[in-house]
Design an enzyme around this catalytic site. Structure first.
Site, mmCIF file in Angstrom:
data_model
loop_
_atom_site.group_PDB
_atom_site.id
_atom_site.type_symbol
_atom_site.label_atom_id
_atom_site.label_comp_id
_atom_site.label_asym_id
_atom_site.label_seq_id
_atom_site.Cartn_x
_atom_site.Cartn_y
_atom_site.Cartn_z
ATOM 1 C CD GLU A 90 -2.467 1.362 2.738
ATOM 2 O OE1 GLU A 90 -2.779 0.304 3.321
ATOM 3 O OE2 GLU A 90 -2.736 2.496 3.180
ATOM 4 N NE ARG A 129 -0.816 8.274 5.264
ATOM 5 C CZ ARG A 129 -0.695 7.361 6.223
ATOM 6 N NH1 ARG A 129 0.354 7.392 7.024
ATOM 7 N NH2 ARG A 129 -1.594 6.430 6.390
ATOM 8 C CE LYS A 139 -5.715 1.563 6.986
ATOM 9 N NZ LYS A 139 -4.597 1.996 6.123
#
Ligand code: 3PG
Length: 213
Positions: A41, A45, A129
């Protein structure tokens, strides 16, 4: 289209990586593969994140790359356009829950409470998640979810380490666990691929067999 669960079952541990310099992305992914990891993943950001996803997808490495920190529909589309095979959020919004099933790549929303889980299940999702895992109740919380929500499956991330990951992976409702401990910022800055491979190998050995169900 593949289902998100297929990707989450590729490796017991999914590295959650924050990449400042896209030029290291393919080398990083290759080091994970050498260590036995097949799914990664890349968090949205940093300004380099989408380019990093492109680099990994384009390099035809034996790893599936997804985009993390997907906060909006625009992020979801940008992730797919960059070549991400799936998208993950740290939470969920009604807009993202509605858009996920229509996206061109599988979408994994996150939950931290039973009410959020009920909203996700009502929207048709089965995989989530669980974030921030350790802070939101960790293993006892996942065990508690198993009673009222027997069909829900999870990828816990947030506050998990090599020391604690096995206890998460032992839970029947956990497909894989994720975290940033496999890609420390100083190790990435030093481009220490031997170290990354070693961290990956340890993580990949956290559970002997891929999970069914
Ligand atoms: C995530 O987005 O899943 C987290 O940032 C990973 O959490 P960690 O840094 O505590 O592993």
């Amino acid at each position: 289209m593949a289902e998100i669960a297929d990707y989450l079952k590729l490796s017991p541990v999914m590295p959650v990586v924050t990449i400042e310099d896209a030029s290291i992305a393919a080398d990083l992914a290759r080091a994970f593969v050498r260590g036995g990891i097949r799914v990664i993943e890349v968090t949205l950001r940093t300004p380099a994140a989408l380019r990093a996803i492109e680099e990994i997808a384009r390099a035809k490495i034996d790893i599936v790359v997804g985009a993390g920190t997907v906060l909006s529909i625009a992020d979801l589309h940008a992730a797919a356009n960059a070549g991400a095979s799936f998208a993950i959020s740290p939470g969920a919004t009604p807009t993202l829950l509605a858009a996920g099933p229509m996206a061109t790549i599988p979408y994994l929303p996150a939950v931290a409470t039973a009410s959020e889980l009920m909203s996700g299940l009502a929207a048709g999702y089965r995989c989530f998640k669980f974030f921030p895992a350790a802070a939101a109740g960790g293993i006892p919380m996942l065990k508690s979810f198993a009673g009222p929500f027997p069909d829900a499956r999870f990828c816990p991330t947030g506050g998990i380490s090599q020391e604690t990951v096995k206890s998460y992976l032992d839970l029947p409702n956990v497909l894989c666990a994720g975290g940033s401990w496999l890609s420390p910022a100083d190790v990435l800055a030093a481009r220490d691929w031997v170290k990354i491979e070693a961290l990956a190998a340890k993580a990949a050995a956290s559970r002997g067999l891929p999970r069914g169900g």
